[in-house]
Design a protein around this motif. Structure first.
Motif, mmCIF file in Angstrom:
data_model
loop_
_atom_site.group_PDB
_atom_site.id
_atom_site.type_symbol
_atom_site.label_atom_id
_atom_site.label_comp_id
_atom_site.label_asym_id
_atom_site.label_seq_id
_atom_site.Cartn_x
_atom_site.Cartn_y
_atom_site.Cartn_z
ATOM 1 N N GLY A 78 0.731 -1.079 0.105
ATOM 2 C CA GLY A 78 -0.049 0.006 0.160
ATOM 3 C C GLY A 78 0.874 1.251 0.172
ATOM 4 N N ARG A 79 2.172 1.246 0.040
ATOM 5 C CA ARG A 79 3.079 2.307 0.104
ATOM 6 C C ARG A 79 2.749 3.099 1.213
ATOM 7 N NH1 ARG A 79 6.334 2.508 -4.341
ATOM 8 N NH2 ARG A 79 6.775 4.426 -4.003
ATOM 9 N N ARG A 80 2.409 2.668 2.412
ATOM 10 C CA ARG A 80 2.032 3.441 3.483
ATOM 11 C C ARG A 80 3.430 3.760 4.367
ATOM 12 N NH1 ARG A 80 -0.740 1.655 6.906
ATOM 13 N NH2 ARG A 80 -0.661 -0.738 6.421
ATOM 14 N N TYR A 81 4.379 3.137 4.201
ATOM 15 C CA TYR A 81 5.579 3.484 5.034
ATOM 16 C C TYR A 81 6.632 4.249 4.290
ATOM 17 C CZ TYR A 81 3.514 -0.729 7.510
ATOM 18 O OH TYR A 81 2.679 -1.655 8.288
ATOM 19 N N SER A 82 7.362 4.944 5.014
ATOM 20 C CA SER A 82 8.390 5.889 4.400
ATOM 21 C C SER A 82 9.374 6.183 5.489
ATOM 22 C CB SER A 82 7.754 7.100 3.864
ATOM 23 O OG SER A 82 7.173 8.083 4.805
ATOM 24 N N SER A 83 10.324 6.819 5.346
ATOM 25 C CA SER A 83 11.606 7.258 6.262
ATOM 26 C C SER A 83 11.558 8.710 6.302
ATOM 27 C CB SER A 83 12.837 6.472 6.106
ATOM 28 O OG SER A 83 13.208 7.099 4.721
ATOM 29 N N LEU A 84 11.847 9.274 7.544
ATOM 30 C CA LEU A 84 12.419 10.641 7.575
ATOM 31 C C LEU A 84 13.659 10.969 7.710
ATOM 32 C CD1 LEU A 84 9.559 11.311 10.618
ATOM 33 C CD2 LEU A 84 9.244 11.498 8.125
ATOM 34 N N ALA A 85 14.125 12.181 7.881
ATOM 35 C CA ALA A 85 15.589 12.588 8.045
ATOM 36 C C ALA A 85 16.148 11.769 8.831
ATOM 37 C CB ALA A 85 15.683 14.024 7.829
ATOM 38 N N ASP A 86 15.632 11.697 10.215
ATOM 39 C CA ASP A 86 16.399 10.936 11.278
ATOM 40 C C ASP A 86 16.273 9.433 11.208
ATOM 41 O OD1 ASP A 86 13.813 10.949 11.876
ATOM 42 O OD2 ASP A 86 14.017 11.572 13.846
ATOM 43 N N LYS A 87 15.869 8.892 10.222
ATOM 44 C CA LYS A 87 15.942 7.491 9.778
ATOM 45 C C LYS A 87 14.355 6.739 10.684
ATOM 46 C CE LYS A 87 19.372 7.799 7.298
ATOM 47 N NZ LYS A 87 20.646 6.930 7.742
ATOM 48 N N SER A 88 13.713 7.601 11.103
ATOM 49 C CA SER A 88 12.337 7.207 11.698
ATOM 50 C C SER A 88 11.455 6.569 10.742
ATOM 51 C CB SER A 88 11.584 8.311 12.560
ATOM 52 O OG SER A 88 12.606 8.936 13.414
ATOM 53 N N LEU A 89 10.601 5.701 11.000
ATOM 54 C CA LEU A 89 9.559 5.115 10.289
ATOM 55 C C LEU A 89 8.399 5.672 10.317
ATOM 56 C CD1 LEU A 89 8.745 2.887 8.381
ATOM 57 C CD2 LEU A 89 8.087 1.581 10.686
ATOM 58 N N HIS A 90 7.754 6.310 9.395
ATOM 59 C CA HIS A 90 6.493 7.053 9.117
ATOM 60 C C HIS A 90 5.530 6.164 8.708
ATOM 61 C CE1 HIS A 90 3.875 10.589 9.088
ATOM 62 N NE2 HIS A 90 3.561 10.122 7.984
ATOM 63 N N ILE A 91 4.307 5.958 9.472
ATOM 64 C CA ILE A 91 3.224 5.130 8.948
ATOM 65 C C ILE A 91 1.946 5.909 8.735
ATOM 66 C CG2 ILE A 91 1.762 3.218 9.403
ATOM 67 C CD1 ILE A 91 3.789 2.161 11.505
ATOM 68 N N SER A 92 1.530 6.093 7.468
ATOM 69 C CA SER A 92 0.316 7.095 7.214
ATOM 70 C C SER A 92 -0.797 5.954 7.108
ATOM 71 C CB SER A 92 0.683 7.764 6.005
ATOM 72 O OG SER A 92 0.989 6.730 4.676
ATOM 73 N N ARG A 93 -1.911 6.498 7.580
ATOM 74 C CA ARG A 93 -3.471 5.805 7.372
ATOM 75 C C ARG A 93 -3.034 4.555 8.045
ATOM 76 N NH1 ARG A 93 -2.093 7.183 2.350
ATOM 77 N NH2 ARG A 93 -2.127 4.619 1.533
ATOM 78 N N ALA A 94 -2.623 4.502 9.248
ATOM 79 C CA ALA A 94 -2.547 3.395 10.143
ATOM 80 C C ALA A 94 -3.856 2.376 10.286
ATOM 81 C CB ALA A 94 -2.265 3.862 11.472
ATOM 82 N N ALA A 95 -3.536 1.214 10.046
ATOM 83 C CA ALA A 95 -4.718 0.200 10.033
ATOM 84 C C ALA A 95 -4.428 -0.820 11.151
ATOM 85 C CB ALA A 95 -4.781 -0.918 8.755
ATOM 86 N N VAL A 96 -5.618 -1.439 11.569
ATOM 87 C CA VAL A 96 -5.443 -2.369 12.878
ATOM 88 C C VAL A 96 -4.428 -3.363 12.508
ATOM 89 C CG1 VAL A 96 -6.847 -3.934 14.169
ATOM 90 C CG2 VAL A 96 -8.189 -2.093 13.156
ATOM 91 N N SER A 97 -4.225 -3.834 11.449
ATOM 92 C CA SER A 97 -3.312 -5.022 10.994
ATOM 93 C C SER A 97 -1.801 -4.190 11.258
ATOM 94 C CB SER A 97 -3.417 -5.500 9.620
ATOM 95 O OG SER A 97 -3.201 -4.321 8.509
ATOM 96 N N ASP A 98 -1.746 -3.028 11.478
ATOM 97 C CA ASP A 98 -0.290 -2.516 11.669
ATOM 98 C C ASP A 98 0.105 -2.749 13.290
ATOM 99 O OD1 ASP A 98 0.087 -1.521 9.169
ATOM 100 O OD2 ASP A 98 -0.748 0.232 9.549
ATOM 101 N N THR A 99 -0.794 -3.235 14.005
ATOM 102 C CA THR A 99 -0.595 -3.607 15.401
ATOM 103 C C THR A 99 0.604 -4.736 15.539
ATOM 104 O OG1 THR A 99 -3.001 -3.104 16.263
ATOM 105 C CG2 THR A 99 -1.543 -4.374 17.700
#
Length: 205
Positions: A75-96
């Motif tokens: 779904g291309r919902r995961y990306s990284s930020l400048a400090d190498k953090s993981l960014h999750i957009s439109r979180a789903a229950v399955s992301d638990t």
């Protein structure tokens, strides 16, 4: 002596690593919200984020200076930020689940469905609620007080922390036992070596 110091250093690093593991952050968010997960420590170079699925670690994305490398993100919902953090957009229950930064446990995430009340986590201050007593009856007939509205059950987030603390205590005790055993074995070997040297010296004389 040098070998003993190396062993003590390794055991100390192992115990400190367990101490960091016991302080895992826990986060509860609502479905379709966005969240950023940070690595427990500062990192440089490539960083691979993974999550635990059915007891196995599955790589999600690798944060590379030349661009993100997606491993399991249809779904291309995961990306990284400048400090190498993981960014999750439109979180789903399955992301638990549990998320790892370079195979190091970083956060335990819980995503609840929309419309449900988000329970307080261990990092938030719980709000104090007060109940108003029912008004006195105005007639001779006594009516029972109204039943309180059903509330959403709270998620007990203290149990994992207590479990991790117990595991940490057991590991520390085992480390101390190993250190004592190594010291005793080293002392015995030194005594045996000294006795052999004394015997050889007497034989030469």
């Amino acid at each position: 002596m040098r070998t003993r110091m190396k062993i003590y250093s390794c055991l100390l690093a192992f115990v400190l690593g367990c101490n960091v593991t016991a302080e895992i952050q826990q986060k509860i968010i609502r479905e379709k919200a966005s969240i950023s997960l940070r690595c427990p420590h500062s990192v440089e170079g490539k960083v691979t984020w993974s999550r635990e699925i059915n007891g196995n670690k599955v790589d999600i994305i690798t944060a590379d200076p030349d661009g993100d490398i997606r491993h399991n993100d249809p779904g291309r919902r995961y990306s990284s930020l400048a400090d190498k953090s993981l960014h999750i957009s439109r979180a789903a229950v399955s992301d638990t689940g549990r998320y790892f930064c370079n195979n190091e446990l970083a956060m335990e995430l819980t995503v609840i469905p929309s419309g449900h009340k988000v329970p307080p986590t261990m990092t938030t201050t719980p709000k104090t609620t007060t109940t108003t007593p029912p008004p006195p009856p105005t007639t001779r007939r006594t009516t029972p007080p109204p039943l309180p509205a059903p509330s959403t059950p709270l998620v007990n987030t203290a149990a994992p922390y207590l479990w991790q603390t117990s595991v940490h205590a057991v590991i520390v005790i085992l480390s101390l036992i190993i250190m004592i055993s190594i010291t005793v074995i080293t002392w015995r070997k030194a005594r045996q070596k000294q006795k052999r040297h004394t015997t050889e010296t007497e034989n030469d004389l």
